[in-house]
Design an enzyme around this catalytic site. Structure first.
Site, PDB file in Angstrom:
ATOM      1  N   GLY A  22       0.799  -1.178  -0.110  1.00 54.37           N
ATOM      2  CA  GLY A  22      -0.085   0.021   0.100  1.00 54.37           C
ATOM      3  C   GLY A  22       0.924   1.207  -0.121  1.00 54.37           C
ATOM      4  O   GLY A  22       0.555   2.114   0.847  1.00 54.37           O
ATOM      5  N   ALA A  23       1.823   1.323  -0.730  1.00 51.59           N
ATOM      6  CA  ALA A  23       2.790   2.427  -0.734  1.00 51.59           C
ATOM      7  C   ALA A  23       2.504   3.641  -1.882  1.00 51.59           C
ATOM      8  O   ALA A  23       3.751   4.168  -2.281  1.00 51.59           O
ATOM      9  CB  ALA A  23       4.120   1.868  -1.024  1.00 51.59           C
ATOM     10  N   GLY A  26       0.064   8.293   1.127  1.00 55.45           N
ATOM     11  CA  GLY A  26       0.043   8.207   2.507  1.00 55.45           C
ATOM     12  C   GLY A  26       1.167   7.881   3.460  1.00 55.45           C
ATOM     13  O   GLY A  26       2.323   7.902   3.053  1.00 55.45           O
ATOM     14  N   GLY A  28       2.264   4.613   3.716  1.00 56.79           N
ATOM     15  CA  GLY A  28       3.247   3.591   2.833  1.00 56.79           C
ATOM     16  C   GLY A  28       4.067   4.169   2.039  1.00 56.79           C
ATOM     17  O   GLY A  28       5.212   3.910   2.169  1.00 56.79           O
ATOM     18  N   SER A 146      -3.581   0.140  14.609  1.00 56.33           N
ATOM     19  CA  SER A 146      -4.351   1.243  14.913  1.00 56.33           C
ATOM     20  C   SER A 146      -5.075   1.256  16.204  1.00 56.33           C
ATOM     21  O   SER A 146      -5.198   0.130  16.907  1.00 56.33           O
ATOM     22  CB  SER A 146      -5.542   1.408  14.032  1.00 56.33           C
ATOM     23  N   TYR A 172     -13.752  -2.611  11.423  1.00 55.81           N
ATOM     24  CA  TYR A 172     -12.613  -2.057  11.376  1.00 55.81           C
ATOM     25  C   TYR A 172     -11.637  -2.623  12.749  1.00 55.81           C
ATOM     26  O   TYR A 172     -10.589  -2.883  12.537  1.00 55.81           O
ATOM     27  CB  TYR A 172     -12.708  -0.633  11.114  1.00 55.81           C
TER      28      TYR A 172
END
Length: 300
Positions: A22-23, A26, A28, A146, A172
């Site tokens: 996920g880079a 943001g 990542g 998180s 989540y």
């Protein structure tokens, strides 16, 4: 050590190979950018290859792109095969990608989207790459969790995929609790090897695209309440970078901002919820995760 840890504390990463999921933007992106800047060979493991190439072009250093869709176990297996073929060894696997507060959807394999993406996809990827990490002294698996792991803090084994009822927030929270439980259970399995450690991190409250799937009213509420405290993505990435590179980090630790309620600040060792340390639930989740993904981890 100076507790006001910044990216300037990231040691030289020359010779290290890092995979960051996920880079494209943001947290990542900022994590990968700093690692590449410090000399690491960085692989952006991303769903959108074109966006990945655009992200790589904005970075300095040895950066490549690997297609990876965490919502598909077939894609995870294909990506792992490509990575294994390209890299005889890995030093860092940073499980960063995630989705948040999505409407009820399922992955290609029928998993609830948030659990499937945030936990099961990364669980499978880690298991498939572990034999590239284990021979590498000082290697690490860093999973981004998180503070939301405290929301409705439970793994709902009676309805793991939220088929009977659905809560965006609850699903989540479950996926983020799973991230921490995975880290702690993985560290127990890695400890006998003495080469690889599992660490978790969380960014506090950062201004990223993660809330893009949330209802407009929820996004406005978060911005109104947390807006004054929102960090930029570069600051939010610091706990991940510290977990990945600080030589003092130990397996099974959890890093997050040092400010009030861990909303913002400089990265430091923080505590996770009591529920996250329940070893019986961790082991049950591990067994279920292996069954659902079909990925079995090497034994110590």
């Amino acid at each position: 050590m100076n507790e006001r840890w910044t990216d300037e504390h990231v040691p030289d990463q020359s010779g290290r190979v890092a995979v960051v999921t996920g880079a494209t933007s943001g947290l990542g992106y900022e994590t990968a950018r700093v690692l590449a800047q410090r000399g690491a060979t960085v692989v952006l493991a991303v769903r959108d290859v074109e966006k990945g190439k655009q992200a790589a072009a904005r970075m300095t250093g040895d950066v490549s792109v690997q297609a990876l869709d965490l919502t598909s176990l077939a894609s995870v297996r294909s990506a792992a095969a490509d990575l294994r073929a390209a890299h005889p060894r890995l030093d860092l696997l940073i499980n960063n990608a995630g989705v948040m507060y999505t409407p009820r959807q399922t992955t290609a394999d029928g998993f609830e989207l948030q659990l499937g993406t945030n936990h099961l996809g990364h669980f499978a990827l880690t298991g498939l790459l572990l034999d590239r990490l284990l021979p590498t002294p000082g290697s690490r698996v860093v999973t981004v969790a998180s503070t939301a792991h405290r929301l409705r803090a439970a793994i709902h084994f009676d309805d793991l995929q939220w088929e009977r009822s659905y809560s965006r927030v609850g699903a989540y929270g479950q996926s983020k609790l799973a991230n921490l439980m995975f880290t702690y259970a993985l560290q127990r399995r890695l400890a006998p090897h003495g080469t690889t450690v599992a660490v978790a991190a969380h960014p506090g409250v950062s201004r990223t695209e993660l809330l893009r799937s949330a209802p407009v009213a929820m996004r406005l509420l978060v911005d109104r309440i947390a807006g004054p405290f929102l960090q930029d993505a570069a600051t939010g990435a610091l706990p991940t970078l510290r977990a990945a590179t600080d030589p003092h980090v130990e397996g099974g630790q959890y890093y997050g901002p040092d400010g009030r309620r861990q909303i913002s600040g400089h990265p430091t060792f923080v505590a996770s919820s009591p529920e996250s340390h329940d070893e019986a639930v961790q082991e049950r989740l591990w067994t279920v995760s292996e069954e659902l993904t079909g990925v079995t981890f090497p034994r110590a």
